[in-house]
Design an enzyme around this catalytic site. Structure first.
Site, PDB file in Angstrom:
ATOM      1  N   HIS A 104       0.267  -1.388  -0.258  1.00 19.57           N
ATOM      2  CA  HIS A 104      -0.101   0.274  -0.096  1.00 19.57           C
ATOM      3  C   HIS A 104       0.994   1.437  -0.205  1.00 19.57           C
ATOM      4  CE1 HIS A 104      -2.711   3.473   1.239  1.00 19.57           C
ATOM      5  NE2 HIS A 104      -3.784   2.100   0.794  1.00 19.57           N
ATOM      6  N   GLU A 176      -4.394   2.179  -6.957  1.00 22.85           N
ATOM      7  CA  GLU A 176      -5.529   3.146  -6.258  1.00 22.85           C
ATOM      8  C   GLU A 176      -3.684   4.186  -6.958  1.00 22.85           C
ATOM      9  OE1 GLU A 176      -6.147   0.565  -2.662  1.00 22.85           O
ATOM     10  OE2 GLU A 176      -4.800   1.260  -2.220  1.00 22.85           O
TER      11      GLU A 176
HETATM   12  C1  PEP Z   1      -6.885   3.114   0.152  1.00 23.94           C
HETATM   13  O1  PEP Z   1      -6.125   3.486   0.913  1.00 23.94           O
HETATM   14  O2  PEP Z   1      -5.999   1.579   0.019  1.00 23.94           O
HETATM   15  C2  PEP Z   1      -7.998   3.508   0.105  1.00 23.94           C
HETATM   16  C3  PEP Z   1      -8.666   2.315  -0.957  1.00 23.94           C
HETATM   17  O3  PEP Z   1      -8.576   4.889   0.707  1.00 23.94           O
HETATM   18  P1  PEP Z   1      -9.868   5.239   0.287  1.00 23.94           P
HETATM   19  O4  PEP Z   1     -11.067   4.491   0.267  1.00 23.94           O
HETATM   20  O5  PEP Z   1     -10.512   5.623   1.445  1.00 23.94           O
HETATM   21  O6  PEP Z   1     -10.132   6.301  -0.360  1.00 23.94           O
END
Ligand code: PEP
Length: 266
Positions: A104, A176
């Site tokens: 992450h 992400e």
């Molecule tokens: C994350 O940090 O992996 C994430 C998906 O956060 P959010 O959905 O809160 O943006």
């Protein structure tokens, strides 16, 4: 979406005491029981990644017939022993994890995890019988420079380097973008993330017998944009933070995924 099943999962990150974890599980299980006899909605695979402290409790609360897959948010790549403050892959598997989230952006930024570390963790996870869920994604300045595809492609290549062709189907890749995640994140348009998702999906190909990693999108997903994001043809599902920390939010996202899945069925 591109597969038959829509995956929808949440990482609780550094939230939830044991009591709060119990309340979330109780409400989700009650909600699923009301709607579908304790099963996940048809065509949807839900998963939840609690903090390590809550992993075994959530396993016990969900029980052996749970429709939710359980996972850990991280584990160490090395053997057990001298690793103060860490937990091993075998330990999280023993506590109930079937998945383990790796790489992450918060761990890359705050704990110095590199592509090389992530690759070691991917191998260790597979060796422990876990499914690695590897997060990749470019920071804002990389996106501003128009270099997101090359940046993410390098992360994906590093993560898949230790994966044997026949193991590719055990891997999940979560795209992400760093600029989209967390409380300061910007909600993405599907069109902004689609080219990167397509590249992640393309790089995941090439396994044996069609084995390929699942591709998830994560970052500022909520009930307002989930259906549009699931329209992306390279995407197998959604990985969600804040919008699923309240159980009603998670249930709402599962319902949206179910309607997308049923619309896609022949
Ligand atoms: C994350 O940090 O992996 C994430 C998906 O956060 P959010 O959905 O809160 O943006």
């Amino acid at each position: 979406m591109r597969g038959r099943t829509v995956w929808v999962g949440t990482s609780w990150k550094m939230t939830k005491t044991l009591g709060e974890a119990r309340a979330w599980v109780d409400t989700v299980v009650t909600g699923l029981t009301a709607s579908a006899r304790a099963a996940a909605p048809a065509g949807v695979q839900p998963f939840v990644l609690p903090a390590h402290t809550a992993l075994a409790s959530v396993r016990d609360l969900l029980g052996p017939a749970s429709p939710l897959l359980l996972g850990a948010q991280n584990a160490h790549q090395g053997p057990e022993g001298a690793g103060t403050g860490e937990v091993s892959m075998r330990m999280v598997a023993d506590a109930g994890a079937e998945l383990v989230e790796l790489g992450h952006s918060e761990r890359r930024a705050s704990f110095g995890e590199t592509d090389a570390t992530v690759a070691l963790k991917v191998r260790a996870a597979l060796d422990a019988g876990l499914r690695p869920l590897v997060c990749v994604g470019e920071p804002g300045p990389v996106r501003d420079a128009g270099e997101e595809i090359g940046f993410v492609a390098a992360q994906v290549a590093a993560a898949l380097a230790p994966v044997r062709p026949e193991e590719r189907g055990r891997v999940l890749l979560a795209y992400e973008p760093v600029w989209a995640i967390g409380e300061h994140g910007r909600r993405p348009e599907t069109a902004e993330v689609a080219p990167v998702l397509a590249e992640v999906a393309r790089l995941g190909g090439g396994g044996s017998d069609g084995e390929r990693p699942l591709v998830l999108y994560g970052g500022s997903v909520d009930q307002g944009n989930a259906a549009a994001l699931l329209e992306d043809p390279s995407t197998d599902g959604l990985f969600v933070g804040r919008a699923a920390w309240e159980p009603e939010g998670f249930l709402g996202l599962l319902a949206i995924a179910a309607s997308v899945a049923s619309a896609a069925r022949p």
